[in-house]
Motif scaffolding. Structure first.
Motif, PDB file in Angstrom:
ATOM      1  N   ALA A 163      -1.174 -43.062  56.137  1.00 45.87           N
ATOM      2  CA  ALA A 163      -1.391 -42.205  54.967  1.00 45.87           C
ATOM      3  C   ALA A 163      -2.637 -42.756  54.286  1.00 45.87           C
ATOM      4  CB  ALA A 163      -0.193 -42.247  54.026  1.00 45.87           C
ATOM      5  N   PRO A 164      -3.801 -42.154  54.518  1.00 45.38           N
ATOM      6  CA  PRO A 164      -5.070 -42.762  54.124  1.00 45.38           C
ATOM      7  C   PRO A 164      -5.212 -42.984  52.622  1.00 45.38           C
ATOM      8  CG  PRO A 164      -5.410 -40.962  55.669  1.00 45.38           C
ATOM      9  CD  PRO A 164      -3.987 -40.886  55.224  1.00 45.38           C
ATOM     10  N   GLN A 165      -5.752 -44.154  52.304  1.00 46.22           N
ATOM     11  CA  GLN A 165      -6.142 -44.481  50.944  1.00 46.22           C
ATOM     12  C   GLN A 165      -7.668 -44.610  50.969  1.00 46.22           C
ATOM     13  OE1 GLN A 165      -3.251 -44.810  48.742  1.00 46.22           O
ATOM     14  NE2 GLN A 165      -2.486 -43.965  50.670  1.00 46.22           N
ATOM     15  N   TYR A 166      -8.363 -43.630  50.418  1.00 48.69           N
ATOM     16  CA  TYR A 166      -9.821 -43.571  50.523  1.00 48.69           C
ATOM     17  C   TYR A 166     -10.498 -44.229  49.330  1.00 48.69           C
ATOM     18  CZ  TYR A 166      -9.216 -40.201  54.305  1.00 48.69           C
ATOM     19  OH  TYR A 166      -8.876 -39.605  55.483  1.00 48.69           O
ATOM     20  N   ASP A 206     -14.845 -46.136  65.660  1.00 49.29           N
ATOM     21  CA  ASP A 206     -15.984 -46.292  64.754  1.00 49.29           C
ATOM     22  C   ASP A 206     -15.756 -47.257  63.601  1.00 49.29           C
ATOM     23  OD1 ASP A 206     -14.192 -44.850  63.281  1.00 49.29           O
ATOM     24  OD2 ASP A 206     -15.508 -43.124  62.929  1.00 49.29           O
ATOM     25  N   GLY A 207     -14.641 -47.987  63.604  1.00 49.89           N
ATOM     26  CA  GLY A 207     -14.383 -48.943  62.542  1.00 49.89           C
ATOM     27  C   GLY A 207     -13.869 -48.338  61.255  1.00 49.89           C
ATOM     28  N   GLN A 208     -13.423 -47.098  61.313  1.00 50.05           N
ATOM     29  CA  GLN A 208     -12.955 -46.404  60.113  1.00 50.05           C
ATOM     30  C   GLN A 208     -11.581 -46.906  59.659  1.00 50.05           C
ATOM     31  OE1 GLN A 208     -12.284 -42.131  60.584  1.00 50.05           O
ATOM     32  NE2 GLN A 208     -13.367 -41.752  58.674  1.00 50.05           N
ATOM     33  N   HIS A 209     -10.776 -47.380  60.596  1.00 44.92           N
ATOM     34  CA  HIS A 209      -9.400 -47.768  60.287  1.00 44.92           C
ATOM     35  C   HIS A 209      -9.280 -49.267  60.064  1.00 44.92           C
ATOM     36  CE1 HIS A 209      -8.446 -43.943  62.724  1.00 44.92           C
ATOM     37  NE2 HIS A 209      -8.509 -43.660  61.445  1.00 44.92           N
ATOM     38  N   PHE A 237       5.197 -42.647  57.295  1.00 46.46           N
ATOM     39  CA  PHE A 237       3.805 -42.751  56.873  1.00 46.46           C
ATOM     40  C   PHE A 237       3.564 -44.089  56.182  1.00 46.46           C
ATOM     41  CE2 PHE A 237       4.736 -38.341  57.416  1.00 46.46           C
ATOM     42  CZ  PHE A 237       3.589 -37.823  57.979  1.00 46.46           C
ATOM     43  N   ILE A 238       2.498 -44.757  56.613  1.00 45.23           N
ATOM     44  CA  ILE A 238       2.158 -46.079  56.102  1.00 45.23           C
ATOM     45  C   ILE A 238       0.825 -45.998  55.358  1.00 45.23           C
ATOM     46  CG2 ILE A 238       1.536 -48.432  56.769  1.00 45.23           C
ATOM     47  CD1 ILE A 238       3.432 -48.127  59.142  1.00 45.23           C
ATOM     48  N   PRO A 239       0.804 -46.316  54.076  1.00 47.01           N
ATOM     49  CA  PRO A 239      -0.478 -46.320  53.353  1.00 47.01           C
ATOM     50  C   PRO A 239      -1.463 -47.287  54.013  1.00 47.01           C
ATOM     51  CG  PRO A 239       1.367 -46.476  51.826  1.00 47.01           C
ATOM     52  CD  PRO A 239       1.939 -46.664  53.207  1.00 47.01           C
ATOM     53  N   THR A 240      -2.673 -46.820  54.238  1.00 47.67           N
ATOM     54  CA  THR A 240      -3.676 -47.652  54.888  1.00 47.67           C
ATOM     55  C   THR A 240      -5.058 -47.281  54.395  1.00 47.67           C
ATOM     56  OG1 THR A 240      -4.501 -48.406  57.052  1.00 47.67           O
ATOM     57  CG2 THR A 240      -3.895 -46.082  56.871  1.00 47.67           C
ATOM     58  N   LYS A 241      -5.908 -48.271  54.250  1.00 51.75           N
ATOM     59  CA  LYS A 241      -7.263 -48.037  53.785  1.00 51.75           C
ATOM     60  C   LYS A 241      -8.097 -47.415  54.896  1.00 51.75           C
ATOM     61  CE  LYS A 241     -11.290 -50.432  51.843  1.00 51.75           C
ATOM     62  NZ  LYS A 241     -11.859 -51.746  51.454  1.00 51.75           N
ATOM     63  N   VAL A 242      -8.811 -46.351  54.567  1.00 48.78           N
ATOM     64  CA  VAL A 242      -9.715 -45.694  55.513  1.00 48.78           C
ATOM     65  C   VAL A 242     -11.077 -45.576  54.845  1.00 48.78           C
ATOM     66  CG1 VAL A 242     -10.195 -43.608  56.849  1.00 48.78           C
ATOM     67  CG2 VAL A 242      -7.836 -44.410  56.601  1.00 48.78           C
ATOM     68  N   LYS A 258       3.077 -36.170  55.017  1.00 44.57           N
ATOM     69  CA  LYS A 258       2.145 -36.557  53.957  1.00 44.57           C
ATOM     70  C   LYS A 258       0.684 -36.452  54.368  1.00 44.57           C
ATOM     71  CE  LYS A 258       5.582 -39.681  52.006  1.00 44.57           C
ATOM     72  NZ  LYS A 258       6.006 -38.702  51.010  1.00 44.57           N
ATOM     73  N   ASP A 259       0.401 -36.586  55.633  1.00 45.05           N
ATOM     74  CA  ASP A 259      -0.992 -36.496  56.087  1.00 45.05           C
ATOM     75  C   ASP A 259      -1.002 -36.182  57.581  1.00 45.05           C
ATOM     76  OD1 ASP A 259      -3.988 -37.496  55.123  1.00 45.05           O
ATOM     77  OD2 ASP A 259      -3.644 -37.694  57.269  1.00 45.05           O
TER      78      ASP A 259
END
Length: 249
Positions: free
Chosen positions: A119-122, A93-96, A197-202, A151-152
């Motif tokens: 590791a989502p960064q919202y 769905d393009g969330q990642h 865990f890798i910080p990533t924008k979600v 962490k998540d």
């Protein structure tokens, strides 16, 4: 050397799947899409992608909807049958943020035995109820693992070591719906599998379609946490010994 692929579970995301696949094509890796009993529009979109990119896109259709976890498990089985060792799961769905994919693969190459998770960064697009639900789950996961290192457990953007994950699935039969992402990670932690865990924008795209069923999925997740809590009690000596060896949280 890693034998890599992408796994995409999909259920009625005909409007976003082409864009998701397009972002993965430059890697020239197999893209295994598991159609989880989708509607006709999604099946049509998948057929078009398979016809346009036959070298890279493989679609496997499940006859009925089994849930996100069921689709991911089938995707991992398909990867294993192809002799692939690592699968990066990404949502349809393009969330990642696909820009972070190289970081995931680099980490997997350095730690091939490990599960690599986002590791989502919202941003402000995350619904308040989902944010609270995540915080509750994180609280219980820290108890179930006796650790703050996990962490998540709810981010579906992750690289699975295929053989180790399938072994965990065969041994424990985790839930097949929205409880899967959480349960498989806790059980893999119990089995001693390393996690990074890798910080990533979600994001939650405007007008996006979520298949999270509030009452039903929260009930499943509550039952899952109950099972995992008592599972933790059975493993308490082993988990405490691991904690003492590491001397950390």
């Amino acid at each position: 050397m890693l034998q890599r692929c992408f796994v995409i579970p999909i259920y009625n995301h005909h409007d976003t799947i082409a864009a998701t696949v397009t972002q993965l094509l430059p890697y020239q890796l197999p893209i295994i899409i598991i159609d989880d009993g989708s509607d006709a529009a999604t099946k049509e979109a998948l057929a078009a992608l398979q016809q346009q990119y036959p070298q890279w896109v493989a679609v496997h259709h499940l006859p009925v909807n089994t849930g996100k976890g069921g689709a991911v498990m089938e995707g991992l089985r398909q990867a294993h049958q192809r002799g692939l060792t690592h699968a990066l799961q990404i949502d349809a769905d393009g969330q990642h943020d696909a820009n972070d994919i190289p970081r995931f693969w680099d980490c997997a190459a350095k730690h091939p035995e490990a599960l690599i998770s986002g590791a989502p960064q919202y941003d402000d697009s995350i619904p308040t109820a989902r944010k609270i639900g995540r915080q509750i789950t994180h609280f219980w996961v820290h108890i179930e693992t006796l650790s703050l290192q996990v962490k998540d457990t709810m981010c579906g953007f992750r690289v699975y070591p295929v053989a180790a994950t399938l072994a965990t699935i065969e041994a424990h039969c985790p839930g097949a719906r929205m409880d899967f992402d959480i349960e498989i990670m806790v059980r893999m932690y119990w089995r001693g599998i390393a996690m990074y865990f890798i910080p990533t924008k979600v994001i939650y795209p405007e007008g996006g379609r979520s298949h999270f069923q509030g009452l039903a999925d929260n009930w499943r997740i509550s039952k899952m946490h109950t099972r995992l809590f008592f599972g933790m009690l059975l493993r308490l000596p082993k988990l405490l010994a691991r904690k003492c060896r590491r001397g950390t949280a």
